[in-house]
Scaffold this active site. Structure first.
Site, PDB file in Angstrom:
ATOM      1  N   ASP A   1      30.874  37.015  46.696  1.00 15.78           N
ATOM      2  CA  ASP A   1      29.482  37.086  46.283  1.00 15.78           C
ATOM      3  C   ASP A   1      28.901  35.676  46.445  1.00 15.78           C
ATOM      4  OD1 ASP A   1      27.058  37.891  44.834  1.00 15.78           O
ATOM      5  OD2 ASP A   1      27.900  36.689  43.210  1.00 15.78           O
TER       6      ASP A   1
ATOM      7  N   THR B   1      25.501  34.203  44.737  1.00 17.35           N
ATOM      8  CA  THR B   1      24.858  33.591  43.582  1.00 17.35           C
ATOM      9  C   THR B   1      25.805  33.525  42.390  1.00 17.35           C
ATOM     10  OG1 THR B   1      22.744  34.466  44.338  1.00 17.35           O
ATOM     11  CG2 THR B   1      22.843  33.663  42.075  1.00 17.35           C
TER      12      THR B   1
ATOM     13  N   ASP C   1      31.014  37.489  40.204  1.00 20.10           N
ATOM     14  CA  ASP C   1      30.819  36.944  38.862  1.00 20.10           C
ATOM     15  C   ASP C   1      29.915  37.784  37.979  1.00 20.10           C
ATOM     16  OD1 ASP C   1      28.452  36.180  40.402  1.00 20.10           O
ATOM     17  OD2 ASP C   1      27.926  35.035  38.616  1.00 20.10           O
TER      18      ASP C   1
END
Length: 561
Positions: free
Chosen positions: A248, A250, A448
Protein backbone atom coordinates in the site's frame (compact mmCIF):
# COMPACT_ATOMS: atom_id res chain seq x y z
CA UNK A 1 3.62 -48.43 16.96
CA UNK A 2 3.44 -44.80 18.07
CA UNK A 3 6.37 -42.72 19.28
CA UNK A 4 5.18 -42.89 22.91
CA UNK A 5 4.76 -46.64 22.63
CA UNK A 6 8.26 -47.02 21.22
CA UNK A 7 9.72 -44.90 24.04
CA UNK A 8 7.88 -47.02 26.60
CA UNK A 9 9.15 -50.25 24.99
CA UNK A 10 12.72 -48.95 25.07
CA UNK A 11 12.48 -47.99 28.74
CA UNK A 12 10.88 -51.32 29.76
CA UNK A 13 13.48 -53.29 27.80
CA UNK A 14 16.29 -51.34 29.46
CA UNK A 15 14.93 -52.08 32.95
CA UNK A 16 14.46 -55.78 32.07
CA UNK A 17 18.09 -55.91 30.94
CA UNK A 18 19.28 -54.39 34.20
CA UNK A 19 20.12 -51.06 32.55
CA UNK A 20 18.12 -48.79 34.84
CA UNK A 21 20.34 -45.80 34.04
CA UNK A 22 19.62 -46.20 30.33
CA UNK A 23 15.88 -46.34 30.98
CA UNK A 24 16.22 -43.17 33.04
CA UNK A 25 18.06 -41.47 30.18
CA UNK A 26 15.22 -42.26 27.75
CA UNK A 27 12.59 -40.86 30.10
CA UNK A 28 14.73 -37.86 31.03
CA UNK A 29 15.38 -36.93 27.39
CA UNK A 30 11.69 -37.10 26.52
CA UNK A 31 10.61 -35.08 29.57
CA UNK A 32 13.44 -32.61 29.08
CA UNK A 33 12.51 -32.05 25.44
CA UNK A 34 8.90 -31.28 26.35
CA UNK A 35 10.08 -28.98 29.14
CA UNK A 36 12.39 -27.04 26.80
CA UNK A 37 9.61 -26.62 24.24
CA UNK A 38 7.22 -25.38 26.93
CA UNK A 39 9.87 -22.96 28.23
CA UNK A 40 10.48 -21.39 24.82
CA UNK A 41 6.73 -21.12 24.21
CA UNK A 42 6.20 -19.45 27.59
CA UNK A 43 8.95 -16.95 26.82
CA UNK A 44 7.09 -16.11 23.60
CA UNK A 45 3.86 -15.61 25.50
CA UNK A 46 5.56 -13.27 27.99
CA UNK A 47 7.16 -11.25 25.19
CA UNK A 48 3.80 -10.87 23.45
CA UNK A 49 2.18 -9.91 26.74
CA UNK A 50 4.73 -7.12 27.23
CA UNK A 51 3.77 -5.62 23.87
CA UNK A 52 0.02 -5.87 24.26
CA UNK A 53 -0.59 -5.45 28.01
CA UNK A 54 -1.12 -1.73 27.93
CA UNK A 55 -4.20 -1.00 30.03
CA UNK A 56 -4.04 0.72 33.42
CA UNK A 57 -4.99 -0.76 36.81
CA UNK A 58 -7.38 1.99 37.97
CA UNK A 59 -9.75 4.44 36.32
CA UNK A 60 -12.59 6.84 37.24
CA UNK A 61 -16.27 5.94 36.88
CA UNK A 62 -19.14 8.42 37.02
CA UNK A 63 -21.54 7.45 39.84
CA UNK A 64 -24.50 9.80 40.51
CA UNK A 65 -22.58 12.65 38.90
CA UNK A 66 -19.44 12.06 40.99
CA UNK A 67 -16.15 10.61 39.73
CA UNK A 68 -15.26 7.52 41.76
CA UNK A 69 -11.91 5.72 41.45
CA UNK A 70 -12.36 2.05 40.64
CA UNK A 71 -10.15 -0.90 39.70
CA UNK A 72 -10.30 -1.64 35.97
CA UNK A 73 -11.44 -5.21 36.58
CA UNK A 74 -14.46 -3.84 38.48
CA UNK A 75 -15.68 -1.69 35.57
CA UNK A 76 -18.85 -3.09 34.02
CA UNK A 77 -20.46 -2.76 30.60
CA UNK A 78 -22.62 0.38 30.58
CA UNK A 79 -20.52 2.28 33.13
CA UNK A 80 -19.46 5.82 32.20
CA UNK A 81 -15.69 6.11 32.51
CA UNK A 82 -14.16 9.59 32.86
CA UNK A 83 -10.74 10.00 31.26
CA UNK A 84 -8.49 13.03 31.77
CA UNK A 85 -5.34 14.36 30.13
CA UNK A 86 -2.47 11.89 30.51
CA UNK A 87 -4.65 8.92 31.48
CA UNK A 88 -4.78 5.55 29.77
CA UNK A 89 -8.04 4.30 28.24
CA UNK A 90 -9.04 1.04 29.92
CA UNK A 91 -12.26 0.10 28.08
CA UNK A 92 -13.66 -0.02 24.56
CA UNK A 93 -16.58 2.36 24.24
CA UNK A 94 -18.28 5.41 22.78
CA UNK A 95 -17.55 8.97 23.83
CA UNK A 96 -20.80 10.45 25.20
CA UNK A 97 -19.41 13.80 26.33
CA UNK A 98 -16.32 15.93 25.70
CA UNK A 99 -13.53 15.80 23.17
CA UNK A 100 -9.83 15.00 23.31
CA UNK A 101 -6.67 14.38 21.38
CA UNK A 102 -5.79 10.69 21.67
CA UNK A 103 -2.43 8.99 21.25
CA UNK A 104 -3.38 5.73 19.55
CA UNK A 105 0.21 4.73 18.75
CA UNK A 106 0.31 1.79 21.23
CA UNK A 107 -2.54 0.18 19.29
CA UNK A 108 -2.14 1.48 15.75
CA UNK A 109 1.41 2.87 15.60
CA UNK A 110 0.03 6.24 14.42
CA UNK A 111 2.28 9.03 15.64
CA UNK A 112 -0.15 11.87 14.90
CA UNK A 113 -2.62 12.48 17.71
CA UNK A 114 -6.24 11.81 16.71
CA UNK A 115 -9.13 14.11 17.56
CA UNK A 116 -12.02 12.17 19.12
CA UNK A 117 -15.39 13.66 20.08
CA UNK A 118 -18.88 12.59 21.19
CA UNK A 119 -20.06 9.67 19.07
CA UNK A 120 -16.55 8.38 18.31
CA UNK A 121 -15.21 5.04 19.54
CA UNK A 122 -12.09 4.70 21.70
CA UNK A 123 -10.14 1.56 22.58
CA UNK A 124 -8.31 0.27 25.61
CA UNK A 125 -4.56 0.83 25.51
CA UNK A 126 -4.68 4.33 23.98
CA UNK A 127 -3.86 7.56 25.88
CA UNK A 128 -5.68 10.86 26.35
CA UNK A 129 -3.12 13.42 25.27
CA UNK A 130 -5.26 16.47 25.87
CA UNK A 131 -8.86 16.98 26.99
CA UNK A 132 -11.50 15.23 29.10
CA UNK A 133 -13.94 12.64 27.76
CA UNK A 134 -16.78 10.56 29.20
CA UNK A 135 -16.84 7.09 27.67
CA UNK A 136 -19.73 4.63 27.97
CA UNK A 137 -18.07 1.22 28.31
CA UNK A 138 -19.17 -1.28 25.66
CA UNK A 139 -16.41 -3.88 26.04
CA UNK A 140 -14.47 -4.41 29.26
CA UNK A 141 -11.79 -6.77 30.56
CA UNK A 142 -11.15 -9.76 28.29
CA UNK A 143 -13.75 -8.50 25.77
CA UNK A 144 -11.78 -5.39 24.72
CA UNK A 145 -10.16 -5.26 21.31
CA UNK A 146 -6.70 -5.26 22.90
CA UNK A 147 -7.47 -8.40 24.94
CA UNK A 148 -8.87 -10.17 21.87
CA UNK A 149 -5.72 -9.46 19.88
CA UNK A 150 -3.60 -10.70 22.79
CA UNK A 151 -5.56 -13.96 22.99
CA UNK A 152 -5.39 -14.53 19.23
CA UNK A 153 -1.67 -13.96 19.08
CA UNK A 154 -0.93 -16.10 22.13
CA UNK A 155 -3.20 -18.90 20.91
CA UNK A 156 -1.43 -18.74 17.57
CA UNK A 157 1.68 -20.15 19.21
CA UNK A 158 -0.14 -23.45 18.77
CA UNK A 159 -0.65 -22.71 15.06
CA UNK A 160 1.93 -25.15 13.82
CA UNK A 161 4.09 -24.48 10.81
CA UNK A 162 3.93 -27.02 7.93
CA UNK A 163 7.58 -27.84 8.49
CA UNK A 164 6.71 -29.01 12.03
CA UNK A 165 4.45 -31.61 10.39
CA UNK A 166 7.46 -32.73 8.34
CA UNK A 167 9.36 -33.23 11.60
CA UNK A 168 6.55 -35.30 13.08
CA UNK A 169 6.31 -37.43 9.93
CA UNK A 170 10.06 -37.97 9.96
CA UNK A 171 9.98 -38.98 13.64
CA UNK A 172 7.13 -41.40 12.94
CA UNK A 173 9.13 -42.90 10.08
CA UNK A 174 12.17 -43.25 12.34
CA UNK A 175 10.07 -45.24 14.82
CA UNK A 176 9.18 -47.74 12.11
CA UNK A 177 12.72 -47.81 10.77
CA UNK A 178 14.03 -48.25 14.31
CA UNK A 179 11.88 -51.30 14.93
CA UNK A 180 12.97 -52.87 11.63
CA UNK A 181 16.63 -52.00 12.22
CA UNK A 182 16.55 -53.55 15.69
CA UNK A 183 15.12 -56.83 14.34
CA UNK A 184 17.56 -56.83 11.42
CA UNK A 185 20.52 -56.24 13.77
CA UNK A 186 19.53 -59.22 15.91
CA UNK A 187 19.13 -61.45 12.83
CA UNK A 188 22.47 -60.41 11.32
CA UNK A 189 24.59 -60.38 14.48
CA UNK A 190 22.71 -62.85 16.72
CA UNK A 191 23.60 -60.39 19.53
CA UNK A 192 20.80 -59.25 21.79
CA UNK A 193 23.22 -56.69 23.27
CA UNK A 194 23.82 -55.00 19.90
CA UNK A 195 20.13 -55.17 18.98
CA UNK A 196 19.29 -53.56 22.32
CA UNK A 197 21.80 -50.76 21.69
CA UNK A 198 20.30 -50.07 18.26
CA UNK A 199 16.83 -50.04 19.83
CA UNK A 200 17.97 -47.40 22.33
CA UNK A 201 19.52 -45.26 19.62
CA UNK A 202 16.32 -45.30 17.55
CA UNK A 203 13.87 -45.32 20.46
CA UNK A 204 14.09 -41.60 21.15
CA UNK A 205 13.74 -39.40 18.06
CA UNK A 206 13.23 -36.37 20.32
CA UNK A 207 15.82 -34.33 18.47
CA UNK A 208 13.94 -34.87 15.21
CA UNK A 209 10.62 -33.84 16.78
CA UNK A 210 12.26 -30.75 18.27
CA UNK A 211 14.10 -29.81 15.07
CA UNK A 212 11.31 -27.55 13.77
CA UNK A 213 9.26 -26.71 16.87
CA UNK A 214 12.17 -25.27 18.87
CA UNK A 215 13.37 -23.16 15.94
CA UNK A 216 9.89 -21.81 15.15
CA UNK A 217 9.17 -21.01 18.82
CA UNK A 218 12.57 -19.37 19.31
CA UNK A 219 12.14 -17.16 16.24
CA UNK A 220 8.63 -16.11 17.29
CA UNK A 221 10.00 -15.31 20.73
CA UNK A 222 12.79 -13.20 19.26
CA UNK A 223 10.36 -11.40 16.95
CA UNK A 224 7.95 -10.62 19.80
CA UNK A 225 10.77 -9.21 21.94
CA UNK A 226 11.49 -6.84 19.06
CA UNK A 227 7.85 -5.72 18.68
CA UNK A 228 7.01 -7.99 15.76
CA UNK A 229 3.90 -10.12 16.33
CA UNK A 230 3.78 -13.31 14.25
CA UNK A 231 0.39 -14.97 14.57
CA UNK A 232 1.51 -18.57 14.20
CA UNK A 233 4.40 -20.73 13.12
CA UNK A 234 2.95 -21.16 9.63
CA UNK A 235 3.41 -17.45 8.89
CA UNK A 236 6.92 -17.42 10.32
CA UNK A 237 7.76 -20.21 7.88
CA UNK A 238 5.98 -18.78 4.83
CA UNK A 239 7.00 -15.10 5.09
CA UNK A 240 10.56 -15.67 3.89
CA UNK A 241 9.37 -17.86 0.99
CA UNK A 242 7.24 -15.11 -0.60
CA UNK A 243 8.75 -13.76 -3.81
CA UNK A 244 6.04 -11.23 -4.70
CA UNK A 245 5.50 -8.32 -2.31
CA UNK A 246 2.61 -5.86 -2.68
CA UNK A 247 2.66 -2.50 -0.88
CA UNK A 248 0.00 0.00 0.00
CA UNK A 249 1.24 3.59 -0.41
CA UNK A 250 -0.29 6.05 2.06
CA UNK A 251 0.99 5.43 5.59
CA UNK A 252 2.99 2.40 4.50
CA UNK A 253 5.57 3.80 2.09
CA UNK A 254 4.91 7.41 3.09
CA UNK A 255 5.75 8.97 6.44
CA UNK A 256 3.26 10.04 9.10
CA UNK A 257 5.29 13.20 9.60
CA UNK A 258 3.84 15.74 7.14
CA UNK A 259 5.98 18.15 5.17
CA UNK A 260 4.93 21.63 4.05
CA UNK A 261 4.92 21.39 0.25
CA UNK A 262 2.62 24.13 -1.02
CA UNK A 263 1.91 27.78 -0.15
CA UNK A 264 -0.79 29.76 -1.96
CA UNK A 265 -1.05 33.50 -1.19
CA UNK A 266 -3.84 36.01 -1.90
CA UNK A 267 -3.61 39.72 -2.65
CA UNK A 268 -0.43 41.48 -1.59
CA UNK A 269 0.63 38.72 0.80
CA UNK A 270 3.89 36.97 -0.07
CA UNK A 271 5.08 33.53 1.05
CA UNK A 272 7.47 34.96 3.65
CA UNK A 273 4.76 37.05 5.33
CA UNK A 274 2.27 34.18 5.24
CA UNK A 275 4.73 31.72 6.73
CA UNK A 276 5.85 34.26 9.33
CA UNK A 277 2.27 34.69 10.55
CA UNK A 278 1.60 30.94 10.57
CA UNK A 279 4.82 30.19 12.44
CA UNK A 280 4.11 32.93 15.02
CA UNK A 281 0.70 31.44 15.76
CA UNK A 282 1.92 27.82 15.90
CA UNK A 283 5.19 28.45 17.79
CA UNK A 284 3.98 26.72 21.00
CA UNK A 285 1.91 24.00 19.31
CA UNK A 286 3.21 20.40 19.18
CA UNK A 287 0.78 19.16 16.52
CA UNK A 288 2.59 17.48 13.56
CA UNK A 289 1.29 20.15 11.13
CA UNK A 290 2.57 22.90 13.43
CA UNK A 291 5.94 21.15 13.58
CA UNK A 292 6.03 21.11 9.76
CA UNK A 293 5.33 24.87 9.64
CA UNK A 294 8.12 25.56 12.15
CA UNK A 295 10.54 23.28 10.28
CA UNK A 296 9.90 25.10 6.99
CA UNK A 297 10.26 28.48 8.73
CA UNK A 298 13.62 27.48 10.18
CA UNK A 299 14.70 26.28 6.75
CA UNK A 300 13.85 29.71 5.29
CA UNK A 301 15.35 31.50 8.33
CA UNK A 302 12.00 33.05 9.28
CA UNK A 303 11.63 33.91 12.98
CA UNK A 304 8.27 34.01 14.79
CA UNK A 305 6.78 37.28 16.03
CA UNK A 306 5.78 37.53 19.71
CA UNK A 307 2.03 37.45 20.35
CA UNK A 308 -0.07 38.65 23.28
CA UNK A 309 -3.00 36.23 23.04
CA UNK A 310 -2.98 32.58 21.96
CA UNK A 311 -5.92 30.17 21.95
CA UNK A 312 -5.94 26.50 20.96
CA UNK A 313 -9.09 24.94 19.52
CA UNK A 314 -9.06 21.16 19.76
CA UNK A 315 -9.32 19.57 16.32
CA UNK A 316 -9.56 22.95 14.57
CA UNK A 317 -6.41 25.04 14.89
CA UNK A 318 -4.92 28.08 16.61
CA UNK A 319 -5.80 31.76 17.15
CA UNK A 320 -3.35 34.48 18.18
CA UNK A 321 -3.23 38.26 18.36
CA UNK A 322 -0.14 39.65 16.65
CA UNK A 323 0.42 43.43 16.44
CA UNK A 324 -3.28 44.02 17.14
CA UNK A 325 -4.31 41.69 14.32
CA UNK A 326 -6.28 38.48 14.94
CA UNK A 327 -4.53 35.65 13.07
CA UNK A 328 -6.23 32.29 12.54
CA UNK A 329 -4.42 29.17 11.36
CA UNK A 330 -6.59 26.09 11.04
CA UNK A 331 -9.18 24.14 9.12
CA UNK A 332 -12.57 25.15 7.73
CA UNK A 333 -14.24 24.47 11.09
CA UNK A 334 -12.07 27.11 12.77
CA UNK A 335 -12.90 29.60 10.03
CA UNK A 336 -16.62 28.89 10.40
CA UNK A 337 -16.40 29.27 14.18
CA UNK A 338 -15.00 32.78 13.75
CA UNK A 339 -17.29 33.59 10.80
CA UNK A 340 -14.27 34.11 8.57
CA UNK A 341 -14.56 34.30 4.79
CA UNK A 342 -12.63 31.47 3.05
CA UNK A 343 -14.55 31.38 -0.25
CA UNK A 344 -11.69 33.04 -2.23
CA UNK A 345 -9.46 30.13 -1.20
CA UNK A 346 -11.83 27.23 -1.88
CA UNK A 347 -10.75 26.62 -5.48
CA UNK A 348 -7.10 26.44 -4.38
CA UNK A 349 -8.01 24.24 -1.40
CA UNK A 350 -9.94 21.81 -3.62
CA UNK A 351 -6.99 21.58 -6.01
CA UNK A 352 -4.63 20.69 -3.15
CA UNK A 353 -7.04 18.18 -1.62
CA UNK A 354 -7.38 16.45 -4.99
CA UNK A 355 -3.61 15.99 -4.92
CA UNK A 356 -3.93 14.31 -1.52
CA UNK A 357 -2.66 17.25 0.54
CA UNK A 358 -3.91 18.43 3.94
CA UNK A 359 -4.92 22.11 3.91
CA UNK A 360 -4.71 24.83 6.58
CA UNK A 361 -6.20 28.31 6.09
CA UNK A 362 -4.35 31.43 7.26
CA UNK A 363 -6.59 34.45 7.97
CA UNK A 364 -6.00 37.97 9.29
CA UNK A 365 -8.98 39.69 10.93
CA UNK A 366 -11.29 37.12 9.29
CA UNK A 367 -9.90 37.89 5.81
CA UNK A 368 -7.96 35.23 3.88
CA UNK A 369 -4.20 35.58 3.51
CA UNK A 370 -3.62 32.22 1.90
CA UNK A 371 -3.49 28.46 2.40
CA UNK A 372 -0.75 25.99 3.25
CA UNK A 373 -0.66 22.44 1.89
CA UNK A 374 0.98 19.47 3.62
CA UNK A 375 1.93 16.14 2.06
CA UNK A 376 3.08 12.85 3.49
CA UNK A 377 6.60 12.33 2.21
CA UNK A 378 8.16 9.00 1.26
CA UNK A 379 9.70 7.22 4.20
CA UNK A 380 13.46 7.70 4.07
CA UNK A 381 14.05 3.98 4.65
CA UNK A 382 11.47 2.69 2.11
CA UNK A 383 13.81 2.43 -0.89
CA UNK A 384 16.50 0.77 1.22
CA UNK A 385 14.01 -1.79 2.56
CA UNK A 386 12.92 -2.73 -0.98
CA UNK A 387 16.57 -3.09 -1.91
CA UNK A 388 17.14 -5.36 1.11
CA UNK A 389 14.13 -7.51 0.25
CA UNK A 390 15.27 -7.85 -3.35
CA UNK A 391 18.69 -8.93 -2.11
CA UNK A 392 17.07 -11.61 0.07
CA UNK A 393 15.18 -13.19 -2.82
CA UNK A 394 12.01 -11.15 -3.42
CA UNK A 395 11.47 -11.04 -7.19
CA UNK A 396 8.48 -8.80 -7.82
CA UNK A 397 7.25 -5.58 -6.18
CA UNK A 398 3.77 -4.16 -6.76
CA UNK A 399 2.34 -0.83 -5.57
CA UNK A 400 -1.44 -0.87 -4.99
CA UNK A 401 -3.01 2.40 -3.90
CA UNK A 402 -6.18 4.45 -4.01
CA UNK A 403 -4.16 7.58 -4.76
CA UNK A 404 -4.11 9.50 -8.01
CA UNK A 405 -1.65 8.35 -10.70
CA UNK A 406 0.22 11.70 -10.60
CA UNK A 407 1.30 11.04 -7.01
CA UNK A 408 1.65 7.23 -7.07
CA UNK A 409 3.53 6.55 -10.30
CA UNK A 410 6.54 8.81 -9.65
CA UNK A 411 6.99 7.12 -6.25
CA UNK A 412 6.72 3.65 -7.82
CA UNK A 413 9.31 4.55 -10.45
CA UNK A 414 11.65 6.07 -7.86
CA UNK A 415 11.56 2.94 -5.69
CA UNK A 416 11.83 0.43 -8.52
CA UNK A 417 8.38 -1.19 -8.42
CA UNK A 418 7.56 -3.64 -11.21
CA UNK A 419 3.85 -2.71 -11.27
CA UNK A 420 1.77 0.25 -10.09
CA UNK A 421 -2.02 0.14 -9.72
CA UNK A 422 -3.71 3.48 -8.88
CA UNK A 423 -7.19 4.59 -7.77
CA UNK A 424 -7.98 1.11 -6.44
CA UNK A 425 -10.92 0.76 -4.05
CA UNK A 426 -10.59 -1.59 -1.02
CA UNK A 427 -12.70 -4.36 -2.59
CA UNK A 428 -10.79 -4.03 -5.87
CA UNK A 429 -7.51 -4.16 -3.96
CA UNK A 430 -8.43 -7.57 -2.49
CA UNK A 431 -9.44 -8.92 -5.91
CA UNK A 432 -6.22 -7.59 -7.43
CA UNK A 433 -4.16 -9.32 -4.72
CA UNK A 434 -5.93 -12.61 -5.47
CA UNK A 435 -5.31 -12.16 -9.21
CA UNK A 436 -1.59 -11.43 -8.72
CA UNK A 437 -1.25 -14.36 -6.29
CA UNK A 438 -2.63 -16.73 -8.94
CA UNK A 439 -0.01 -15.56 -11.44
CA UNK A 440 2.82 -15.34 -8.92
CA UNK A 441 2.30 -17.79 -5.98
CA UNK A 442 3.85 -16.78 -2.68
CA UNK A 443 2.48 -13.25 -2.20
CA UNK A 444 3.09 -11.03 0.81
CA UNK A 445 0.87 -7.93 1.23
CA UNK A 446 1.97 -4.94 3.31
CA UNK A 447 -0.59 -2.37 4.46
CA UNK A 448 -1.65 -0.21 7.36
CA UNK A 449 -5.27 0.93 7.14
CA UNK A 450 -8.86 -0.26 7.13
CA UNK A 451 -8.82 -0.12 3.33
CA UNK A 452 -6.02 -2.72 3.34
CA UNK A 453 -7.74 -5.25 5.63
CA UNK A 454 -9.40 -7.28 2.84
CA UNK A 455 -6.19 -7.43 0.81
CA UNK A 456 -4.17 -8.48 3.87
CA UNK A 457 -6.62 -11.33 4.49
CA UNK A 458 -6.43 -12.51 0.86
CA UNK A 459 -2.62 -12.58 0.66
CA UNK A 460 -0.58 -15.70 1.47
CA UNK A 461 0.98 -13.61 4.25
CA UNK A 462 -0.49 -10.25 5.31
CA UNK A 463 1.73 -7.77 7.17
CA UNK A 464 0.26 -4.78 9.00
CA UNK A 465 2.66 -1.89 9.51
CA UNK A 466 2.28 -0.16 12.87
CA UNK A 467 2.57 3.27 11.32
CA UNK A 468 -0.83 4.93 10.79
CA UNK A 469 -2.30 1.46 11.22
CA UNK A 470 -5.89 0.61 12.04
CA UNK A 471 -7.17 -2.00 14.44
CA UNK A 472 -8.95 -3.77 11.56
CA UNK A 473 -5.72 -4.10 9.59
CA UNK A 474 -3.80 -5.44 12.59
CA UNK A 475 -6.51 -8.01 13.25
CA UNK A 476 -6.69 -9.10 9.59
CA UNK A 477 -2.92 -9.43 9.20
CA UNK A 478 -0.83 -12.53 9.87
CA UNK A 479 2.14 -10.46 11.04
CA UNK A 480 1.91 -7.08 12.78
CA UNK A 481 4.87 -4.70 12.98
CA UNK A 482 4.52 -2.57 16.10
CA UNK A 483 7.74 -0.81 15.13
CA UNK A 484 7.43 2.51 13.33
CA UNK A 485 10.02 1.62 10.71
CA UNK A 486 9.75 -0.42 7.52
CA UNK A 487 13.09 -2.08 8.21
CA UNK A 488 11.13 -4.38 10.56
CA UNK A 489 9.54 -5.89 7.42
CA UNK A 490 12.92 -6.86 6.00
CA UNK A 491 13.95 -8.06 9.48
CA UNK A 492 11.06 -10.52 9.81
CA UNK A 493 11.54 -11.63 6.17
CA UNK A 494 15.18 -12.43 6.92
CA UNK A 495 14.32 -14.02 10.27
CA UNK A 496 11.89 -16.37 8.50
CA UNK A 497 14.61 -17.47 6.09
CA UNK A 498 17.10 -17.91 8.94
CA UNK A 499 14.55 -20.01 10.83
CA UNK A 500 14.12 -22.42 7.90
CA UNK A 501 17.90 -22.64 7.59
CA UNK A 502 18.19 -23.60 11.27
CA UNK A 503 15.40 -26.18 10.91
CA UNK A 504 17.23 -27.84 8.02
CA UNK A 505 20.44 -27.87 10.07
CA UNK A 506 18.53 -29.48 12.95
CA UNK A 507 17.15 -32.21 10.68
CA UNK A 508 20.64 -33.10 9.47
CA UNK A 509 22.02 -33.02 13.01
CA UNK A 510 19.25 -35.23 14.42
CA UNK A 511 19.08 -37.73 11.53
CA UNK A 512 22.84 -37.85 10.95
CA UNK A 513 23.62 -38.61 14.59
CA UNK A 514 20.98 -41.36 14.59
CA UNK A 515 22.50 -43.00 11.50
CA UNK A 516 26.00 -42.85 12.99
CA UNK A 517 24.69 -44.20 16.33
CA UNK A 518 22.96 -47.14 14.62
CA UNK A 519 26.10 -48.01 12.64
CA UNK A 520 28.21 -47.93 15.81
CA UNK A 521 25.60 -50.02 17.63
CA UNK A 522 25.60 -52.68 14.92
CA UNK A 523 29.42 -52.84 15.06
CA UNK A 524 29.31 -53.20 18.83
CA UNK A 525 31.16 -49.92 19.46
CA UNK A 526 28.33 -48.38 21.53
CA UNK A 527 27.01 -49.71 24.82
CA UNK A 528 23.36 -49.14 25.86
CA UNK A 529 24.39 -46.37 28.29
CA UNK A 530 26.51 -44.67 25.63
CA UNK A 531 23.55 -44.89 23.23
CA UNK A 532 21.54 -42.90 25.77
CA UNK A 533 24.29 -40.31 25.89
CA UNK A 534 24.08 -39.98 22.09
CA UNK A 535 20.44 -38.95 22.55
CA UNK A 536 21.33 -36.40 25.17
CA UNK A 537 24.06 -34.97 22.96
CA UNK A 538 22.08 -34.53 19.76
CA UNK A 539 18.93 -33.32 21.56
CA UNK A 540 20.93 -30.63 23.35
CA UNK A 541 22.65 -29.86 20.05
CA UNK A 542 19.30 -29.24 18.32
CA UNK A 543 18.06 -27.04 21.16
CA UNK A 544 21.34 -25.11 21.26
CA UNK A 545 21.24 -24.56 17.50
CA UNK A 546 17.63 -23.32 17.67
CA UNK A 547 18.45 -21.04 20.60
CA UNK A 548 20.76 -19.04 18.32
CA UNK A 549 17.59 -17.49 16.91
CA UNK A 550 16.90 -15.91 20.29
CA UNK A 551 19.87 -13.61 19.63
CA UNK A 552 18.06 -12.01 16.67
CA UNK A 553 18.50 -8.24 16.65
CA UNK A 554 16.58 -5.87 14.37
CA UNK A 555 18.30 -3.42 12.06
CA UNK A 556 19.58 -0.38 13.94
CA UNK A 557 17.40 2.34 12.50
CA UNK A 558 18.90 5.79 12.01
CA UNK A 559 17.40 8.38 14.38
CA UNK A 560 14.65 10.57 13.01
CA UNK A 561 15.51 14.18 12.32
Amino acid sequence: MTLDGFLAAGAITAVAAGEAMTAFEILWINAGAELLTAWITERSRRSIDEILKLTSHHTFVLVDGVEVERAVEDVRKGDTVVLHTGEKVSVDGEIVQGQALLNEAPLTGREEFVHRKAGDMVHAGTFVREGVIHVRAQQVGDATYLARVMDKVQDSLENRAPIEGVADHLASTLVKVGLGTTVATYILTASAWRAFTVLLVMACPCATVLAASTAISASMNAAARNRILVKGGRFMEEAGKCTTICFDKTGTLTSTEPALTDITCLGHTDEKSLLEMACSVEVHNHHPLAQAIKAESEKRQISPIAHSVCDYYLGMGMRAVIKDDEILVGNAKLAAKHKANISPLEAHATRLRNKGLTVLYVLRNSQPMGIIGFAATARPEAAKVIERLRGMGAKRFVLITGDEPNSARPLAKEMGFDECHCQIMPEEKALLVEEIAQKHPGLLMVGDGINDALALAKADVGVAVGTSGSEVAVEAADIALASDNLHALADVYGLSQKTLQVVRQNFWLATGSNIIGVAMGVLGILSPVTAGLVHIGHTLGVVANSSRLLAFKPTEYPPKN
